[in-house]
Structure formats: C-alpha cells, structure tokens
Design a protein around this motif. Sequence first.
Motif, short mmCIF file in Angstrom:
data_model
loop_
_atom_site.label_atom_id
_atom_site.label_comp_id
_atom_site.label_asym_id
_atom_site.label_seq_id
_atom_site.Cartn_x
_atom_site.Cartn_y
_atom_site.Cartn_z
N GLY A 146 73.58 -50.77 -84.52
CA GLY A 146 73.72 -50.74 -85.97
C GLY A 146 73.84 -52.14 -86.55
O GLY A 146 73.25 -52.44 -87.60
N LEU A 147 74.57 -53.02 -85.84
CA LEU A 147 74.72 -54.41 -86.31
C LEU A 147 73.38 -55.13 -86.25
O LEU A 147 73.05 -55.91 -87.15
CB LEU A 147 75.75 -55.14 -85.46
CG LEU A 147 77.20 -54.63 -85.56
CD1 LEU A 147 78.10 -55.42 -84.61
CD2 LEU A 147 77.72 -54.75 -86.98
N ASN A 149 70.50 -53.79 -86.56
CA ASN A 149 69.67 -53.26 -87.65
C ASN A 149 70.05 -53.92 -88.98
O ASN A 149 69.19 -54.24 -89.79
CB ASN A 149 69.84 -51.74 -87.75
CG ASN A 149 69.23 -51.02 -86.57
OD1 ASN A 149 68.39 -51.58 -85.84
ND2 ASN A 149 69.62 -49.77 -86.37
N LYS A 150 71.38 -54.13 -89.18
CA LYS A 150 71.84 -54.79 -90.40
C LYS A 150 71.35 -56.23 -90.46
O LYS A 150 70.94 -56.72 -91.50
CB LYS A 150 73.37 -54.76 -90.48
CG LYS A 150 73.95 -53.40 -90.83
CD LYS A 150 75.45 -53.49 -91.02
CE LYS A 150 76.03 -52.15 -91.43
NZ LYS A 150 77.50 -52.23 -91.65
N LYS A 151 71.40 -56.90 -89.30
CA LYS A 151 70.95 -58.29 -89.23
C LYS A 151 69.46 -58.39 -89.50
O LYS A 151 69.00 -59.34 -90.15
CB LYS A 151 71.28 -58.85 -87.84
CG LYS A 151 71.00 -60.34 -87.70
CD LYS A 151 71.96 -61.17 -88.51
CE LYS A 151 71.76 -62.66 -88.26
NZ LYS A 151 72.66 -63.50 -89.08
N ALA A 153 67.74 -56.37 -91.33
CA ALA A 153 67.50 -56.08 -92.74
C ALA A 153 67.96 -57.22 -93.64
O ALA A 153 67.40 -57.46 -94.70
CB ALA A 153 68.22 -54.78 -93.13
N ASN A 154 69.03 -57.93 -93.17
CA ASN A 154 69.57 -59.04 -93.96
C ASN A 154 69.95 -60.18 -93.02
O ASN A 154 71.05 -60.21 -92.49
CB ASN A 154 70.79 -58.57 -94.76
CG ASN A 154 71.38 -59.70 -95.59
OD1 ASN A 154 70.81 -60.79 -95.68
ND2 ASN A 154 72.53 -59.44 -96.20
N TRP A 157 73.43 -61.82 -93.08
CA TRP A 157 74.64 -61.02 -92.87
C TRP A 157 75.31 -61.41 -91.56
O TRP A 157 74.66 -61.59 -90.54
CB TRP A 157 74.29 -59.53 -92.85
CG TRP A 157 75.47 -58.63 -92.60
CD1 TRP A 157 76.37 -58.19 -93.50
CD2 TRP A 157 75.87 -58.09 -91.33
NE1 TRP A 157 77.31 -57.40 -92.90
CE2 TRP A 157 77.04 -57.32 -91.56
CE3 TRP A 157 75.37 -58.19 -90.03
CZ2 TRP A 157 77.69 -56.64 -90.54
CZ3 TRP A 157 76.02 -57.52 -89.02
CH2 TRP A 157 77.18 -56.76 -89.28
#
Length: 206
Positions: A146-147, A149-151, A153-154, A157
């Motif tokens: 999940g982390l 995926n966040k990275k 996307a941004n 972050w």
Amino acid sequence: MNAHLYLRASTKDQDANRAKTSLEKFAVDNGLTIAGIYSENISGTKLERPELLRLLETAKPGEILLCESVDRLSRLSLEDWETLKATIKAKGLKLVIADLPTSHQMFDAKGITGEVMRVINDMLIELMSTMARLDQEKRVERIMQGLRNKKAANPDWKPAGKGKDTAKWAKVKETLAKHPTMSADDIAKVAGCGVATVYRIKREMA
C-alpha cells in the motif's frame, strides 16, 4: 501454584479483557492461584510492552505466565522472540498457553512422561509462534504494498518513521560495562527501560 494472567489486544477497538473470564476459569479449574492480571492494548510485534514487562518484573521464579494463545503473547520477530523467551527463562517462569493442551497436561505429568510432554509443548509453542510471525509478515507486506502504491501515485509522499531509543540503549550498555554483576532488573531501572531490553542488549553484546 501462582499464575500471572497476560491479556493483550492489538488496538483500542479490540477488547484485551475479552479472554479474562475464560483465563480465570482455566486457572481455577487447574488449581492455580491468580497472583495478577495484566491487560493492555498494544501490538504483539512490540517487545517493550508496559504490562508484559510489569508481569516479568513482578512474577517470582516457579510461577506461571498464563496466556490464552501464543499470538496473544507474541507476534515478535525471531530475534525479539528469542529475547522474550530468554527473559522468561531467566526469570524462572513457566509459560502455559490455555488453548494448547500440552501446556496444562504437564501439570500432572511426572518423570519421563513429564519430560516428553515438556519437549512436545516447547515444539508446539515454537511452531505457533512461527505461524503468528509469518501471519504478521504477510500483514506487513500488504501494508508495504500500500505504501509503494502511495509513493507511485505521489513521489513526494513520505511515511513517518520511528527508530529505537538509542539513548536508553547507550545507558544500558554503559551500566553493563561499569557494573557487570548488576541484575537486569536494576539495570532496567537505572536506564529507564524494560528488563526485556536489557536481556536483548546482553544477547547483542555476547
């Protein structure tokens, strides 16, 4: 024989006292005297748990550390699990798991039968702790995915992080160097940490 009941849940949304009644009944049914009940909401992956450390500091040699199941006691890394086991052994405590029949079958087993039961029980506890650890590792992998995926996307972050308390570790090592015969309990009080941390650092320095 005195028993110290340890109850743990991972989050405040879970009830750490859920198993209290069943553990109290287990103690009574097996002729044990309840010397203390220790309950907390904290992750099983953490070695430094206030109530668990209070139990380890309070319980006397020959007494029982009673848990509902192995994963209530540990979802620790292999290194931390070895540290916790060493702490329990050094304290002279007997680990009894309520949902593991071999733990309480040892109450009445003597001689060779008792020794065989002890070996089997230790093996099962190791197996269950490994399963709890693997389950935790799968959870961590899902979180890491999940982390990532966040990275993706941004890119800007960044997750918050936390390291070990290096000041306390340094204090423990300094105290050990100056007073090699001082007890783990006393060193923990001087350094302001849990006794499990002292045993862990001792193992690291050995």
